[in-house]
Design an enzyme around this catalytic site. Structure first.
Site, mmCIF file in Angstrom:
data_model
loop_
_atom_site.group_PDB
_atom_site.id
_atom_site.type_symbol
_atom_site.label_atom_id
_atom_site.label_comp_id
_atom_site.label_asym_id
_atom_site.label_seq_id
_atom_site.Cartn_x
_atom_site.Cartn_y
_atom_site.Cartn_z
ATOM 1 N N THR A 11 55.040 50.902 32.171
ATOM 2 C CA THR A 11 55.784 50.123 33.167
ATOM 3 C C THR A 11 56.106 48.717 32.657
ATOM 4 O OG1 THR A 11 54.629 51.357 34.860
ATOM 5 C CG2 THR A 11 55.719 49.322 35.570
ATOM 6 N N ILE A 12 55.113 48.015 32.176
ATOM 7 C CA ILE A 12 55.330 46.641 31.716
ATOM 8 C C ILE A 12 55.905 46.632 30.301
ATOM 9 C CG2 ILE A 12 54.196 44.428 31.210
ATOM 10 C CD1 ILE A 12 54.290 45.158 34.238
ATOM 11 N N CYS A 140 50.823 40.246 38.273
ATOM 12 C CA CYS A 140 52.026 40.032 39.083
ATOM 13 C C CYS A 140 51.735 39.113 40.273
ATOM 14 C CB CYS A 140 52.573 41.375 39.566
ATOM 15 S SG CYS A 140 51.311 42.497 40.232
ATOM 16 N N ARG A 168 51.191 46.716 47.333
ATOM 17 C CA ARG A 168 51.696 48.089 47.246
ATOM 18 C C ARG A 168 50.564 48.994 46.722
ATOM 19 N NH1 ARG A 168 49.886 48.087 42.634
ATOM 20 N NH2 ARG A 168 51.048 47.914 40.676
ATOM 21 N N HIS A 194 42.205 37.795 43.500
ATOM 22 C CA HIS A 194 43.398 37.008 43.163
ATOM 23 C C HIS A 194 43.132 35.499 43.162
ATOM 24 C CE1 HIS A 194 44.546 40.887 44.954
ATOM 25 N NE2 HIS A 194 45.365 40.923 43.921
ATOM 26 N N HIS A 220 54.945 43.853 46.428
ATOM 27 C CA HIS A 220 53.841 43.244 47.184
ATOM 28 C C HIS A 220 54.451 42.233 48.165
ATOM 29 C CE1 HIS A 220 50.921 44.731 44.257
ATOM 30 N NE2 HIS A 220 51.441 44.011 43.295
HETATM 31 N N1 NAP Z 1 52.417 47.947 36.896
HETATM 32 C C1 NAP Z 1 52.239 46.788 37.443
HETATM 33 O O1 NAP Z 1 52.587 46.607 38.576
HETATM 34 C C2 NAP Z 1 51.625 45.668 36.671
HETATM 35 C C3 NAP Z 1 51.989 44.351 37.011
HETATM 36 C C4 NAP Z 1 51.456 43.294 36.280
HETATM 37 C C5 NAP Z 1 50.541 43.538 35.291
HETATM 38 N N2 NAP Z 1 50.186 44.832 35.013
HETATM 39 C C6 NAP Z 1 49.189 45.027 33.943
HETATM 40 O O2 NAP Z 1 49.876 45.461 32.787
HETATM 41 C C7 NAP Z 1 49.022 46.333 32.027
HETATM 42 C C8 NAP Z 1 49.771 47.643 31.826
HETATM 43 O O3 NAP Z 1 50.062 48.172 33.094
HETATM 44 P P1 NAP Z 1 51.246 49.216 33.297
HETATM 45 O O4 NAP Z 1 51.471 49.275 34.764
HETATM 46 O O5 NAP Z 1 52.381 48.904 32.400
HETATM 47 O O6 NAP Z 1 50.529 50.532 32.842
HETATM 48 P P2 NAP Z 1 51.215 51.916 32.475
HETATM 49 O O7 NAP Z 1 52.508 52.076 33.172
HETATM 50 O O8 NAP Z 1 50.168 52.952 32.637
HETATM 51 O O9 NAP Z 1 51.559 51.709 30.940
HETATM 52 C C9 NAP Z 1 50.566 51.602 29.962
HETATM 53 C C10 NAP Z 1 51.006 52.452 28.820
HETATM 54 O O10 NAP Z 1 50.080 52.298 27.745
HETATM 55 C C11 NAP Z 1 50.042 53.525 27.035
HETATM 56 N N3 NAP Z 1 48.726 53.660 26.414
HETATM 57 C C12 NAP Z 1 47.586 54.149 26.929
HETATM 58 N N4 NAP Z 1 46.576 54.017 26.052
HETATM 59 C C13 NAP Z 1 47.104 53.409 24.963
HETATM 60 C C14 NAP Z 1 46.573 53.014 23.703
HETATM 61 N N5 NAP Z 1 45.297 53.182 23.384
HETATM 62 N N6 NAP Z 1 47.419 52.451 22.811
HETATM 63 C C15 NAP Z 1 48.728 52.267 23.103
HETATM 64 N N7 NAP Z 1 49.275 52.632 24.276
HETATM 65 C C16 NAP Z 1 48.474 53.197 25.187
HETATM 66 C C17 NAP Z 1 50.329 54.603 28.060
HETATM 67 O O11 NAP Z 1 51.314 55.460 27.542
HETATM 68 P P3 NAP Z 1 51.019 56.727 26.712
HETATM 69 O O12 NAP Z 1 49.568 57.090 26.856
HETATM 70 O O13 NAP Z 1 51.949 57.731 27.283
HETATM 71 O O14 NAP Z 1 51.383 56.287 25.353
HETATM 72 C C18 NAP Z 1 51.001 53.906 29.213
HETATM 73 O O15 NAP Z 1 52.346 54.297 29.386
HETATM 74 C C19 NAP Z 1 47.723 46.430 32.822
HETATM 75 O O16 NAP Z 1 46.841 45.432 32.367
HETATM 76 C C20 NAP Z 1 48.159 46.095 34.229
HETATM 77 O O17 NAP Z 1 47.120 45.601 35.031
HETATM 78 C C21 NAP Z 1 50.725 45.899 35.652
#
Ligand code: NAP
Length: 337
Positions: A11-12, A140, A168, A194, A220
């Site tokens: 996602t990010i 976020c 959310r 937070h 949110h």
């Molecule tokens: N989503 C939000 O709303 C949001 C907002 C702000 C901050 N964040 C933060 O941003 C970070 C990522 O969140 P996200 O929502 O982007 O998560 P996500 O959508 O699950 O994306 C993380 C990606 O990392 C990959 N991954 C898993 N293990 C890995 C590894 N060992 N090496 C490399 N890639 C790997 C996964 O893809 P594959 O396993 O398919 O490769 C997955 O697609 C977290 O710290 C989260 O708290 C998220």
């Protein structure tokens, strides 16, 4: 050109990759993934060199007919800065890899604040990240609160922040998340994480936060009360907020009544993925009662941290100061909805 690698293309990560590519002074060296799912397909279709994050999984990519550029270690070596956008906790595990290659790294808000040199919000503490090796771009919600608190603190002084965060349940693609038909105090105890997280940006700030989770995926919503050290009228506060490039004060005439309409507006405005990088503050909610300020703001969880990551790249590379970086990022992305 700053050469940027992105480890974790979810996602990010995928949004940060596109934002980096849009910058005049940066290029994407490549992105790393663990498996050949649809996001891997799209990364290749976008001409992002794809690196395998886990050696044992290389043959899965071979089986799927996806050509790899190499292993994540090579990506880290070839990058001036790595953006780690892996799931919470994985970034900290990866920090050793980045240190071994002497590559400065950014982490996301799900990581602990303990192992990094500093937490980061461009509007609030850009300079703290200059030349740092390990920087956490705050979550976020913390980004949304920090962007709001910084100008209020500078203009009026802030005595105390009280914020209720209606969060959310999950992102649109997170089918495993909930609640499905419920409203959860989350956590039921105070404060939610937070407030302490905002204090990683403003260490001396008095802030209490309460969290809830609701069955929504779009954004949110924050209900904010700030006790100021002055008694400005609401119009002055509204003007102050409207002057901030990453705060969108929603005009009353837009008739936007919630997150659904905001997302629709973003899509109509041609935003990639319907993203909203700005805090969305309802103009008519901005109210003052003496020194107490009240307002509602919506935060697009999937994208408000994206411009912050771009600025943090310039900070760790010491490639620009805060004002230059924010202006360049905003211009390249098309900030201002
Ligand atoms: N989503 C939000 O709303 C949001 C907002 C702000 C901050 N964040 C933060 O941003 C970070 C990522 O969140 P996200 O929502 O982007 O998560 P996500 O959508 O699950 O994306 C993380 C990606 O990392 C990959 N991954 C898993 N293990 C890995 C590894 N060992 N090496 C490399 N890639 C790997 C996964 O893809 P594959 O396993 O398919 O490769 C997955 O697609 C977290 O710290 C989260 O708290 C998220």
């Amino acid at each position: 050109m700053l050469r940027v690698g992105i480890n974790g293309y979810g996602t990010i990560g995928k949004r940060v990759a596109d934002a980096v590519r849009a910058q005049p002074d940066m290029e994407v060296v490549g992105v790393a993934k663990t498996r050949p799912n649809f996001e891997a397909e799209r990364a290749v279709a976008k001409d992002y060199p794809l690196y395998a994050a886990i050696e044992d999984r290389v043959e899965l990519f071979d089986d799927a007919g996806i050509e790899l550029a190499g292993m994540v270690e090579e990506l880290v070596e070839e990058s001036d800065v790595i953006v780690d956008a892996c799931p919470s906790g994985v970034g900290e595990q990866n920090s050793e890899l980045y240190a071994e290659h002497d590559t400065p790294a950014l982490y996301q808000g799900g990581e602990s604040a303990e192992f990094v040199d500093t937490s980061f919000n461009a509007r609030s503490n850009f300079a703290d990240a200059v030349d740092a090796d390990h920087v956490r771009v705050v979550s976020c919600n913390t980004t949304g609160l920090s962007r709001l608190i910084a100008p209020l603190g500078e203009e009026y002084g802030v005595e105390k922040v009280r914020a209720t965060l209606v969060r959310r349940g999950g992102d649109p693609a997170q089918s495993s998340r909930g609640p499905i038909n419920d409203i959860l105090p989350d956590p039921v105890t105070l404060p939610s994480h937070h407030g302490p997280d905002v204090q990683t940006i403003f260490p001396d700030l008095a802030i209490d936060t309460l969290g809830l989770k609701v069955p929504a995926t779009l954004m949110h919503m924050h209900s904010v009360n700030v006790t100021l050290e002055a008694e400005p009228d609401a119009a002055a506060v509204r003007d102050l907020l409207a002057d901030e490039s990453r705060l969108f004060v929603i005009p009353e005439r837009f008739d936007i009544d919630g997150a659904g309409a905001l997302k629709e507006y973003a899509q109509d405005a041609g935003r990639p993925r319907g993203d909203i990088w700005e805090n969305c503050v309802w103009g008519e909610s901005v109210t003052t009662e003496g020194s107490d300020l009240y307002l509602f703001q919506a935060i697009h969880q999937e994208s408000d941290v994206v411009p912050e990551n771009v600025d943090a790249i310039r900070a760790v590379a010491n490639a620009a100061d805060a004002a230059e970086s924010v202006a360049t990022t905003d211009d390249a992305l098309g900030m201002g909805i």
